[in-house]
Scaffold this motif. Structure first.
Motif, PDB file in Angstrom:
ATOM      1  N   ARG A  20     111.797  27.491  83.831  1.00 42.80           N
ATOM      2  CA  ARG A  20     110.615  26.640  83.596  1.00 42.80           C
ATOM      3  C   ARG A  20     110.458  25.501  84.602  1.00 42.80           C
ATOM      4  O   ARG A  20     109.420  24.864  84.664  1.00 42.80           O
ATOM      5  CB  ARG A  20     110.692  26.002  82.189  1.00 42.80           C
ATOM      6  N   THR A 118     109.883  12.441  79.544  1.00 42.67           N
ATOM      7  CA  THR A 118     110.229  13.752  78.976  1.00 42.67           C
ATOM      8  C   THR A 118     109.825  14.820  79.995  1.00 42.67           C
ATOM      9  O   THR A 118     108.824  14.666  80.704  1.00 42.67           O
ATOM     10  CB  THR A 118     109.484  14.025  77.651  1.00 42.67           C
ATOM     11  N   GLY A 119     110.616  15.883  80.065  1.00 43.06           N
ATOM     12  CA  GLY A 119     110.308  17.023  80.933  1.00 43.06           C
ATOM     13  C   GLY A 119     110.077  16.607  82.377  1.00 43.06           C
ATOM     14  O   GLY A 119     110.848  15.830  82.946  1.00 43.06           O
ATOM     15  N   THR A 146     114.327  12.961  78.271  1.00 44.47           N
ATOM     16  CA  THR A 146     114.501  13.826  77.101  1.00 44.47           C
ATOM     17  C   THR A 146     113.906  15.196  77.383  1.00 44.47           C
ATOM     18  O   THR A 146     112.785  15.299  77.878  1.00 44.47           O
ATOM     19  CB  THR A 146     113.802  13.214  75.866  1.00 44.47           C
ATOM     20  N   CYS A 147     114.694  16.232  77.102  1.00 41.12           N
ATOM     21  CA  CYS A 147     114.214  17.603  77.265  1.00 41.12           C
ATOM     22  C   CYS A 147     114.601  18.400  76.039  1.00 41.12           C
ATOM     23  O   CYS A 147     115.421  17.972  75.237  1.00 41.12           O
ATOM     24  CB  CYS A 147     114.860  18.247  78.499  1.00 41.12           C
ATOM     25  N   ARG A 148     114.005  19.577  75.926  1.00 37.48           N
ATOM     26  CA  ARG A 148     114.364  20.443  74.797  1.00 37.48           C
ATOM     27  C   ARG A 148     115.809  20.919  74.945  1.00 37.48           C
ATOM     28  O   ARG A 148     116.581  20.877  74.005  1.00 37.48           O
ATOM     29  CB  ARG A 148     113.445  21.660  74.775  1.00 37.48           C
ATOM     30  N   THR A 184     116.509  17.645  72.423  1.00 39.54           N
ATOM     31  CA  THR A 184     115.925  17.759  71.080  1.00 39.54           C
ATOM     32  C   THR A 184     116.193  19.115  70.421  1.00 39.54           C
ATOM     33  O   THR A 184     116.026  19.247  69.226  1.00 39.54           O
ATOM     34  CB  THR A 184     114.405  17.516  71.126  1.00 39.54           C
ATOM     35  N   ARG A 185     116.571  20.108  71.231  1.00 41.07           N
ATOM     36  CA  ARG A 185     116.747  21.424  70.598  1.00 41.07           C
ATOM     37  C   ARG A 185     118.100  22.053  70.912  1.00 41.07           C
ATOM     38  O   ARG A 185     118.302  23.243  70.696  1.00 41.07           O
ATOM     39  CB  ARG A 185     115.617  22.370  71.018  1.00 41.07           C
ATOM     40  N   ARG A 193     114.281  12.823  69.776  1.00 37.56           N
ATOM     41  CA  ARG A 193     113.186  12.311  70.602  1.00 37.56           C
ATOM     42  C   ARG A 193     113.440  10.846  70.947  1.00 37.56           C
ATOM     43  O   ARG A 193     113.990  10.104  70.126  1.00 37.56           O
ATOM     44  CB  ARG A 193     111.868  12.435  69.846  1.00 37.56           C
ATOM     45  N   THR A 195     111.363   8.528  71.053  1.00 35.07           N
ATOM     46  CA  THR A 195     110.612   7.673  70.123  1.00 35.07           C
ATOM     47  C   THR A 195     111.440   7.385  68.869  1.00 35.07           C
ATOM     48  O   THR A 195     111.460   6.256  68.383  1.00 35.07           O
ATOM     49  CB  THR A 195     109.299   8.379  69.736  1.00 35.07           C
ATOM     50  N   SER A 224     104.224  14.003  77.987  1.00 33.78           N
ATOM     51  CA  SER A 224     103.004  14.631  77.467  1.00 33.78           C
ATOM     52  C   SER A 224     102.094  13.561  76.860  1.00 33.78           C
ATOM     53  O   SER A 224     102.538  12.432  76.598  1.00 33.78           O
ATOM     54  CB  SER A 224     103.371  15.651  76.394  1.00 33.78           C
ATOM     55  N   GLU A 226     101.018  13.304  73.887  1.00 34.95           N
ATOM     56  CA  GLU A 226     101.542  12.886  72.577  1.00 34.95           C
ATOM     57  C   GLU A 226     102.719  11.941  72.744  1.00 34.95           C
ATOM     58  O   GLU A 226     102.838  10.941  72.036  1.00 34.95           O
ATOM     59  CB  GLU A 226     101.985  14.107  71.748  1.00 34.95           C
ATOM     60  N   MET A 227     103.609  12.289  73.682  1.00 35.14           N
ATOM     61  CA  MET A 227     104.789  11.438  73.920  1.00 35.14           C
ATOM     62  C   MET A 227     104.355  10.048  74.387  1.00 35.14           C
ATOM     63  O   MET A 227     104.880   9.032  73.951  1.00 35.14           O
ATOM     64  CB  MET A 227     105.699  12.117  74.954  1.00 35.14           C
ATOM     65  N   ASP A 230     102.805   8.064  71.420  1.00 36.07           N
ATOM     66  CA  ASP A 230     103.798   7.600  70.449  1.00 36.07           C
ATOM     67  C   ASP A 230     104.714   6.523  71.034  1.00 36.07           C
ATOM     68  O   ASP A 230     105.088   5.573  70.355  1.00 36.07           O
ATOM     69  CB  ASP A 230     104.629   8.787  69.944  1.00 36.07           C
TER      70      ASP A 230
HETATM   71  P1  A2P Z   1     110.668  18.312  70.677  1.00 34.80           P
HETATM   72  O1  A2P Z   1     111.653  19.362  71.048  1.00 34.80           O
HETATM   73  O2  A2P Z   1     111.033  17.629  69.385  1.00 34.80           O
HETATM   74  O3  A2P Z   1     109.242  18.787  70.681  1.00 34.80           O
HETATM   75  P2  A2P Z   1     107.743  19.522  76.107  1.00 34.80           P
HETATM   76  O4  A2P Z   1     108.581  20.494  76.896  1.00 34.80           O
HETATM   77  O5  A2P Z   1     107.054  20.116  74.909  1.00 34.80           O
HETATM   78  O6  A2P Z   1     106.820  18.677  76.952  1.00 34.80           O
HETATM   79  O7  A2P Z   1     108.770  18.489  75.485  1.00 34.80           O
HETATM   80  C1  A2P Z   1     109.678  17.776  76.269  1.00 34.80           C
HETATM   81  C2  A2P Z   1     110.459  16.869  75.358  1.00 34.80           C
HETATM   82  O8  A2P Z   1     109.570  15.866  74.825  1.00 34.80           O
HETATM   83  C3  A2P Z   1     111.052  17.596  74.160  1.00 34.80           C
HETATM   84  O9  A2P Z   1     112.377  17.162  74.011  1.00 34.80           O
HETATM   85  C4  A2P Z   1     110.153  17.182  73.025  1.00 34.80           C
HETATM   86  O10 A2P Z   1     110.801  17.133  71.771  1.00 34.80           O
HETATM   87  C5  A2P Z   1     109.752  15.781  73.429  1.00 34.80           C
HETATM   88  N1  A2P Z   1     108.506  15.354  72.790  1.00 34.80           N
HETATM   89  C6  A2P Z   1     107.425  16.116  72.517  1.00 34.80           C
HETATM   90  N2  A2P Z   1     106.454  15.409  71.915  1.00 34.80           N
HETATM   91  C7  A2P Z   1     106.930  14.147  71.790  1.00 34.80           C
HETATM   92  C8  A2P Z   1     106.391  12.940  71.236  1.00 34.80           C
HETATM   93  N3  A2P Z   1     105.185  12.897  70.673  1.00 34.80           N
HETATM   94  N4  A2P Z   1     107.152  11.835  71.310  1.00 34.80           N
HETATM   95  C9  A2P Z   1     108.388  11.877  71.857  1.00 34.80           C
HETATM   96  N5  A2P Z   1     108.939  12.983  72.384  1.00 34.80           N
HETATM   97  C10 A2P Z   1     108.236  14.108  72.358  1.00 34.80           C
END
Ligand code: A2P
Length: 259
Positions: A20, A118-119, A146-148, A184-185, A193, A195, A224, A226-227, A230
């Motif tokens: 990815r 993130t990512g 932070t990543c999955r 996160t996964r 996360r 947040t 993202s 959403e990230m 938040d």
């Molecule tokens: P999660 O695994 O809980 O969705 P993505 O690859 O979807 O962009 O996500 C990258 C990272 O950002 C993942 O670890 C994801 O956690 C986290 N993430 C996604 N949405 C949010 C959010 N609204 N606030 C904080 N972290 C987020």
């Protein structure tokens, strides 16, 4: 291709981290000036000769002779489905107008700088943590990623490790730069996360720093939509206000680009 909009550069190297994520480096024309943290349009010529361009944060610092980018691979993404196949020597289009708000100029002076990512949102911070100005302006620089999955952290982990040993930046970053990674996964020393970890205070406990304070702390956010939403909400709750190039303040945001 309108030469007023973009120049044609050469791919110098490509490195794939996961199925990815990948990074690549390209030539930098002498006329290309940008501030660390900014983004620019890059892309490829399509079969019909028209350019296909998308916004990408420049991941290299402004002093670097080459330009680096960190990209996602979207199997059916119009650009990234082709971009992921580039090889050294290939041609790539580089826009002429870098811009953006994740820049030191958009923040008022402070002591501690947080960079929340993130990512591929880590890309602008890969630029900023290699820029001496970041360490001239702040006593402490905390970059979170932070990543999955654990393997998606490889780019930032490799970058921070390399940076500490860099003859130019290493000395400035040593003792100031802190890298906080969470998954996160998958299992990892820190999970969840960012947040959640800001909200429950775990981040501050783990780092041994006080809670967010608008008197001392500044923040940059990239991930993202959403990230960003938040994380920005948590900054507002802590009393930080959003800044821009025109009106510097206590935190700034930018969407991590993909396509
Ligand atoms: P999660 O695994 O809980 O969705 P993505 O690859 O979807 O962009 O996500 C990258 C990272 O950002 C993942 O670890 C994801 O956690 C986290 N993430 C996604 N949405 C949010 C959010 N609204 N606030 C904080 N972290 C987020």
């Amino acid at each position: 291709m309108n030469p007023k909009l973009a120049t044609i550069e050469k791919v110098l190297s490509v490195h794939h981290y996961t199925d990815r994520l990948f990074k690549f480096r390209i030539t930098r024309p002498q006329s290309f000036r940008f501030r660390s943290g900014e983004f620019v349009m890059i892309g490829l010529l399509q079969d019909d000769g028209k350019p296909l361009l998308r916004a990408y944060s420049v991941a290299s610092p402004s002093w670097d002779e080459e330009l680096e980018f960190f990209s996602i691979k979207v199997p059916d993404g119009p650009l990234t489905s082709r971009l992921q196949k580039i090889q050294p020597g290939d041609e790539i289009l580089l826009g002429k107008k870098p811009t953006g708000t994740l820049v030191l100029d958009a923040l008022t002076p402070g002591k501690r700088l947080y960079m929340f990512s993130t990512g591929t949102g880590f890309a602008p911070f890969a630029s900023l943590i290699r820029d001496p100005e970041t360490y001239e302006k702040f006593d402490e620089v905390i970059v979170t990623h932070t990543c999955r999955q654990v393997n998606e952290l490889a780019y930032s982990v490799e970058m921070v490790e390399g940076l500490i040993n860099d003859p130019l930046i290493g000395e400035m970053a040593q003792g100031k730069l802190r890298h906080y990674t969470t998954c996160t996964r998958e299992d990892h020393p820190h999970t969840g996360r960012i947040t959640t970890l800001v909200e429950n205070g775990q981040l501050f406990d783990d780092l041994g720093v006080p809670k967010l304070d608008p008197a001392t702390d500044r923040a940059m956010i990239c991930g993202s939509m959403e990230m960003i939403r938040d994380t920005a909400e948590l900054m507002e709750k802590a009393g930080l206000t959003e800044g821009s190039n025109a009106k510097p303040a206590e935190y700034v945001i930018e969407k991590a680009f993909a396509g």
